[in-house]
Design a protein around this motif. Structure first.
Motif, PDB file in Angstrom:
ATOM      1  N   ASP A  64     -33.979  71.692   6.273  1.00  0.00           N
ATOM      2  CA  ASP A  64     -34.520  72.906   6.896  1.00  0.00           C
ATOM      3  C   ASP A  64     -35.753  72.571   7.732  1.00  0.00           C
ATOM      4  OD1 ASP A  64     -32.605  74.579   5.815  1.00  0.00           O
ATOM      5  OD2 ASP A  64     -33.869  75.203   4.123  1.00  0.00           O
ATOM      6  N   GLY A  65     -36.648  71.727   7.211  1.00  0.00           N
ATOM      7  CA  GLY A  65     -37.844  71.347   7.935  1.00  0.00           C
ATOM      8  C   GLY A  65     -37.536  70.588   9.220  1.00  0.00           C
ATOM      9  N   VAL A  67     -34.762  70.777  11.001  1.00  0.00           N
ATOM     10  CA  VAL A  67     -34.148  71.693  11.968  1.00  0.00           C
ATOM     11  C   VAL A  67     -35.218  72.585  12.598  1.00  0.00           C
ATOM     12  CG1 VAL A  67     -32.565  73.646  12.218  1.00  0.00           C
ATOM     13  CG2 VAL A  67     -31.886  71.650  10.888  1.00  0.00           C
ATOM     14  N   GLU A  68     -36.153  73.099  11.781  1.00  0.00           N
ATOM     15  CA  GLU A  68     -37.220  73.926  12.324  1.00  0.00           C
ATOM     16  C   GLU A  68     -38.076  73.152  13.308  1.00  0.00           C
ATOM     17  OE1 GLU A  68     -39.541  75.726   9.233  1.00  0.00           O
ATOM     18  OE2 GLU A  68     -37.810  76.753   8.389  1.00  0.00           O
ATOM     19  N   LYS A  69     -38.387  71.891  12.960  1.00  0.00           N
ATOM     20  CA  LYS A  69     -39.211  71.058  13.837  1.00  0.00           C
ATOM     21  C   LYS A  69     -38.510  70.789  15.164  1.00  0.00           C
ATOM     22  CE  LYS A  69     -41.494  67.530  12.089  1.00  0.00           C
ATOM     23  NZ  LYS A  69     -41.806  66.178  11.578  1.00  0.00           N
ATOM     24  N   SER A  70     -37.200  70.536  15.118  1.00  0.00           N
ATOM     25  CA  SER A  70     -36.479  70.211  16.348  1.00  0.00           C
ATOM     26  C   SER A  70     -36.251  71.426  17.245  1.00  0.00           C
ATOM     27  CB  SER A  70     -35.135  69.549  16.022  1.00  0.00           C
ATOM     28  OG  SER A  70     -34.246  70.498  15.470  1.00  0.00           O
ATOM     29  N   SER A  71     -36.270  72.629  16.660  1.00  0.00           N
ATOM     30  CA  SER A  71     -36.048  73.821  17.474  1.00  0.00           C
ATOM     31  C   SER A  71     -37.338  74.406  18.010  1.00  0.00           C
ATOM     32  CB  SER A  71     -35.281  74.881  16.671  1.00  0.00           C
ATOM     33  OG  SER A  71     -36.058  75.309  15.585  1.00  0.00           O
ATOM     34  N   SER A  72     -38.473  73.860  17.622  1.00  0.00           N
ATOM     35  CA  SER A  72     -39.767  74.380  18.099  1.00  0.00           C
ATOM     36  C   SER A  72     -40.146  73.816  19.441  1.00  0.00           C
ATOM     37  CB  SER A  72     -40.873  74.027  17.116  1.00  0.00           C
ATOM     38  OG  SER A  72     -40.640  74.639  15.882  1.00  0.00           O
TER      39      SER A  72
END
Length: 72
Positions: A64-65, A67-72
């Motif tokens: 989850d972390g 994916v969140e980092k890559s979508s920011s």
């Protein structure tokens, strides 16, 4: 409360406001977890498992972390 304080609080909690907006639109809460089956390489699994043991975090939280980092 002063306007600047309100703006600061809204900026700090923007992620949660967006989650609630999405829930209003779709009826799906994005923080709910679902179980899915997918295939990854053995080397990816080994790296994920070792990072999980080293940090004490579940593998799903690590994913989850990332994916969140890559979508920011």
């Amino acid at each position: 409360m002063q306007w600047k304080a309100i703006e600061r609080i809204m900026k700090e909690n923007d992620k949660y406001a967006q989650m609630l907006e999405e829930f209003d639109r779709t009826g799906v809460l994005s923080i709910d977890k679902i179980r899915r089956s997918f295939t990854i390489k053995n080397s990816t699994f080994s790296a994920l498992k070792s990072r999980s043991k080293a940090t004490g975090r579940p593998m799903s939280d690590i994913i989850d972390g990332l994916v969140e980092k890559s979508s920011s």
